[in-house]
Write an enzyme that holds these catalytic residues in place. Structure first.
Site, PDB file in Angstrom:
ATOM      1  N   GLU A  93       0.836  -1.209   0.000  1.00  0.00           N
ATOM      2  CA  GLU A  93       0.000   0.000   0.000  1.00  0.00           C
ATOM      3  C   GLU A  93       0.868   1.255   0.000  1.00  0.00           C
ATOM      4  O   GLU A  93       0.612   2.226   0.721  1.00  0.00           O
ATOM      5  CB  GLU A  93      -0.954   0.008   1.214  1.00  0.00           C
ATOM      6  CG  GLU A  93      -1.882  -1.189   1.299  1.00  0.00           C
ATOM      7  CD  GLU A  93      -2.971  -1.209   0.217  1.00  0.00           C
ATOM      8  OE1 GLU A  93      -3.090  -0.242  -0.552  1.00  0.00           O
ATOM      9  OE2 GLU A  93      -3.678  -2.227   0.143  1.00  0.00           O
ATOM     10  N   CYS A 152     -16.285  -4.410 -20.139  1.00  0.00           N
ATOM     11  CA  CYS A 152     -16.094  -4.894 -21.514  1.00  0.00           C
ATOM     12  C   CYS A 152     -15.113  -6.055 -21.638  1.00  0.00           C
ATOM     13  O   CYS A 152     -14.986  -6.630 -22.716  1.00  0.00           O
ATOM     14  CB  CYS A 152     -15.645  -3.735 -22.411  1.00  0.00           C
ATOM     15  SG  CYS A 152     -13.935  -3.241 -22.109  1.00  0.00           S
TER      16      CYS A 152
HETATM   17 ZN    ZN Z   1     -13.814  -1.534 -20.626  1.00  0.00          ZN
END
Ligand code: ZN
Length: 197
Positions: A93, A152
């Site tokens: 982190e 996507c």
């Molecule tokens: Zn995308």
């Protein structure tokens, strides 16, 4: 996949940076490298900023619950006195650390320590995060990991925040974020701006 370099000189210190978006597997990669170092009988220590209180205070825990004991520190300089007789220093982190982290890592590498730094390279707005740009410039080896865009299926570099909050640091709530590719990230930002207008 990263393979540790063969170094035969007396001072094998160097800096590795593992970066990427949320859900890209940075902590898993850090843990993989540390396990290999342990097999090689190297002394390892893991540090994280004490601001990161997402899970257990003493452990770094990746999203697949692979836990390794780690030490929370208030600031980067605090790592140096805690790294005596250590071969490999890991920092998780890293984006939450202060601006002293790159110089601290330089000092450790100069002492012959292998330094592995993992962190988010960009915040939820797509801007470079904290000391990470400086760390990337100074690193001997860089690994950029990629998540998969949930919209996507393309490669994702961005941590998209689903809520409208403007705080740079919203800790812990991993369900507030999703990995997105560049196109889906900016399409989402546009949609948020239209709602806000
Ligand atoms: Zn995308």
């Amino acid at each position: 996949m990263f393979i540790e370099p063969h170094i035969r000189t007396g001072k094998p210190g160097w800096i590795e940076v593992v970066c990427g978006s949320m859900f890209s597997g940075k902590t898993e990669e850090l843990i993989r490298r540390l396990k290999r170092a342990t097999i090689a009988h190297l002394e390892t220590k893991i540090f994280k900023p004490s601001a990161d209180i997402r899970y257990h205070r003493e452990n770094i825990v990746s999203h697949d619950e692979n836990a390794v004991p780690s030490m929370p520190v208030e600031n980067a300089q605090a790592i140096i006195p805690l790294s005596k007789n250590v071969d490999v220093v890991a920092v998780d982190e890293a984006q939450f650390f202060d601006a002293e982290l790159p110089e601290t890592c330089e000092q450790l590498a100069l002492q012959g320590i292998r330094v592995i730094v993992a962190g988010l390279d960009m915040d939820y707005t797509g801007k470079p995060f904290g000391p990470m740009p400086d760390m990337l410039a100074r690193a001997d080896y860089i690994t950029k990991l990629h998540a998969i865009c949930v919209k996507c299926g393309n490669i994702a570099n961005y941590s998209y925040r689903k809520s409208a909050s403007n705080a740079q640091v919203l800790l812990g709530e991993k369900n507030l974020y999703e990995p997105r590719c560049r196109e889906c990230f900016y399409l989402g930002e546009d949609a948020k701006n239209k709602i806000g207008a």
